[in-house]
Design a protein around this motif. Structure first.
Motif, mmCIF file in Angstrom:
data_model
loop_
_atom_site.group_PDB
_atom_site.id
_atom_site.type_symbol
_atom_site.label_atom_id
_atom_site.label_comp_id
_atom_site.label_asym_id
_atom_site.label_seq_id
_atom_site.Cartn_x
_atom_site.Cartn_y
_atom_site.Cartn_z
ATOM 1 N N GLU A 165 0.676 -1.098 0.066
ATOM 2 C CA GLU A 165 -0.021 -0.031 -0.014
ATOM 3 C C GLU A 165 0.902 1.311 -0.079
ATOM 4 O OE1 GLU A 165 -2.432 -0.640 3.188
ATOM 5 O OE2 GLU A 165 -3.682 -2.042 2.369
ATOM 6 N N ILE A 218 2.464 1.665 -3.386
ATOM 7 C CA ILE A 218 1.294 2.041 -4.474
ATOM 8 C C ILE A 218 0.830 3.678 -4.208
ATOM 9 C CG2 ILE A 218 -1.088 1.739 -5.127
ATOM 10 C CD1 ILE A 218 -0.500 -1.116 -4.975
ATOM 11 N N ARG A 276 0.904 6.595 -7.008
ATOM 12 C CA ARG A 276 -0.249 7.534 -7.369
ATOM 13 C C ARG A 276 0.220 9.025 -7.103
ATOM 14 N NH1 ARG A 276 -4.488 3.532 -4.121
ATOM 15 N NH2 ARG A 276 -5.005 2.115 -5.778
ATOM 16 N N ARG A 325 -0.893 -6.938 -7.195
ATOM 17 C CA ARG A 325 -1.944 -7.003 -7.681
ATOM 18 C C ARG A 325 -3.347 -7.269 -6.783
ATOM 19 N NH1 ARG A 325 1.493 -11.667 -10.267
ATOM 20 N NH2 ARG A 325 2.403 -10.644 -12.068
ATOM 21 N N GLU A 326 -3.186 -7.442 -5.670
ATOM 22 C CA GLU A 326 -4.328 -7.660 -4.834
ATOM 23 C C GLU A 326 -4.830 -6.436 -4.570
ATOM 24 O OE1 GLU A 326 -3.412 -10.265 -1.745
ATOM 25 O OE2 GLU A 326 -3.557 -12.137 -2.842
ATOM 26 N N ILE A 327 -3.595 -5.362 -4.277
ATOM 27 C CA ILE A 327 -4.127 -4.102 -3.715
ATOM 28 C C ILE A 327 -4.815 -3.361 -4.979
ATOM 29 C CG2 ILE A 327 -3.143 -2.072 -2.796
ATOM 30 C CD1 ILE A 327 -0.847 -3.620 -1.439
ATOM 31 N N ASP A 328 -4.071 -3.338 -6.095
ATOM 32 C CA ASP A 328 -4.593 -2.530 -7.317
ATOM 33 C C ASP A 328 -4.186 -3.175 -8.419
ATOM 34 O OD1 ASP A 328 -5.240 -1.256 -9.146
ATOM 35 O OD2 ASP A 328 -4.478 0.976 -8.199
ATOM 36 N N ALA A 382 -4.763 -2.849 -11.366
ATOM 37 C CA ALA A 382 -4.374 -1.934 -12.527
ATOM 38 C C ALA A 382 -2.778 -1.325 -12.664
ATOM 39 C CB ALA A 382 -5.195 -0.731 -12.527
ATOM 40 N N VAL A 383 -2.158 -1.325 -11.663
ATOM 41 C CA VAL A 383 -0.973 -0.763 -11.479
ATOM 42 C C VAL A 383 0.246 -1.619 -12.300
ATOM 43 C CG1 VAL A 383 1.066 -0.486 -9.888
ATOM 44 C CG2 VAL A 383 -1.312 0.309 -9.137
#
Length: 396
Positions: free
Chosen positions: A280, A283, A287, A310-313, A315-316
């Motif tokens: 987190e 990421i 952002r 991948r589990e957090i976002d 799309a990153v």
């Protein structure tokens, strides 16, 4: 008489405006007048040694925190500049000396001494040696040293001496007695830099002779702002585990401009985080900087590190990298980029810079893992030592 403590030298390391002069002057006042908290009975023969005679006079004696200013009128010493001599009403005497003339300390003898700005003395070892021969009166001769530190051999020897009591003070510790503009401008400008850590925080900042980076090189590459950048990445060097003793998770962001100059933007390395937490954090930095990709080393944890992201976002965009060579071999070409003046540090990153300047063929001198450096190496390798996608310009 109260029992004496075992120290013979009191070394006070401090930043500019930290109160070193006031502390030295108060100590001399206390031993000269016989203040029970300093000396009882009074000590009658005192040496005052400044960087030059002018410095001793204008700072140690006549300055706003000097000896004449801090005494009550009834106990204030008389000052004879021509004789370089202070004399108290009770008969105590202080003689003033310059560190430019070590031989002037031959002959006189003292019960105590105050040495100011020792790290700036022109002849530190010779002057110090002559002073030690002169401290031969009384039951326990003592001396106080007040200085902003520099990595000179004499200061290192004092710090290693068990009979030296060491105090440290930062400029910020004396904020109530400093002009707000000084704190806002000077502290704001230099905080975290090598000069700031030395002159404001009172730290001794040294280079490791065999390190890949030097302090001088890093200072030369420092800048306040980044230009428009064509690509930004956040590099993550995950720890092997999430236990309390685990290595830190290296998280460093960098970008590159259209002239091919890299700019280190952030170091958000953290310790004691579980995988979702460091994920987190990485990421969030991605952002905030509107970065193009996360670069994640997968040697430690393999696919687990990628899965965390991948589990957090999902799309990153994530680019996995794997170390096939040792840390030194990976870091060496990145250090060359610094030597070629192709890297800038946007602001100061003290902990990251400490790792860079302490990393040699055997790793860090502490034996710890250089997690911040690893993340930096991955970021700059991705930006400058690999083929990259077509750029897009963003303003930070």
């Amino acid at each position: 008489m109260r029992k004496r403590e075992p120290w013979t030298t009191w070394l006070m390391l401090g930043g500019r405006g930290a109160g070193k002069t006031r502390a030295g002057a108060e100590w001399v006042r206390g031993i000269a007048v016989g203040d029970p908290d300093f000396a009882e009975p009074p000590l009658g023969r005192i040496a005052l040694i400044g960087e030059t005679f002018a410095d001793a006079r204008h700072v140690m004696i006549e300055g706003p925190a000097g000896l004449l200013a801090i005494h009550a009128r009834s106990e204030r010493p008389s000052w004879s500049p021509s004789l370089r001599r202070l004399e108290w009403p009770n008969g105590a005497v202080a003689q003033v000396f310059s560190a430019e003339d070590p031989d002037s300390l031959r002959g006189p003898q003292f019960e105590a001494a105050w040495a100011d700005e020792l790290a700036k003395w022109r002849h530190p070892d010779d002057t110090w040696d002559m002073l030690q021969f002169g401290l031969r009166l009384g039951a326990q001769p003592r001396q106080m040293v007040t200085t902003t530190p520099r990595p000179i051999p004499l200061l290192k020897r004092l710090l290693a001496d068990p009979l030296v009591a060491v105090s440290r003070a930062k400029t910020a510790d004396n904020a109530d007695n400093l002009a707000p503009a000084f704190l806002d401008i000077v502290v704001g400008r230099y905080a975290g830099t090598r000069l700031g850590r030395q002159e404001l925080d009172g730290e001794i900042i040294e280079d490791r002779p065999d390190a890949l980076w030097s302090r001088e090189t890093i200072e030369l590459c420092r800048t306040d702002h980044a230009p428009p950048l064509t690509r930004i990445v956040v590099a993550v060097d995950p720890p092997a585990s999430s236990s309390r003793r685990a290595d830190a998770c290296g998280i460093v962001a960098a970008g590159i401009d259209d002239g091919g100059i890299a700019h280190v933007l952030a170091d958000e390395t953290a310790t004691g985080l579980k995988p979702p937490q460091w994920g987190e954090k990485a990421i969030a930095l991605y952002r905030r900087l509107q970065a193009d990709a996360l670069v994640v080393e997968t040697n430690q944890g393999g696919e687990m590190a990628l899965q965390v992201i991948r589990e957090i976002d999902p799309a990153v965009p994530v680019k996995s990298v794997r170390a096939t060579r040792g840390k030194y071999l990976r870091a060496e070409p990145v250090s060359v980029l610094y030597a070629q003046d192709r890297v800038r540090h946007v602001g100061a990153f003290p902990e990251l810079e400490d790792e860079l300047c302490d990393f040699g063929p055997g790793g860090l001198s502490s034996g710890r893992s250089p997690d911040r450096m690893d993340a930096l190496v991955w970021a700059l390798t991705e930006l400058m030592l690999r083929e990259t996608p077509l750029p897009r310009v963003r303003m930070l």
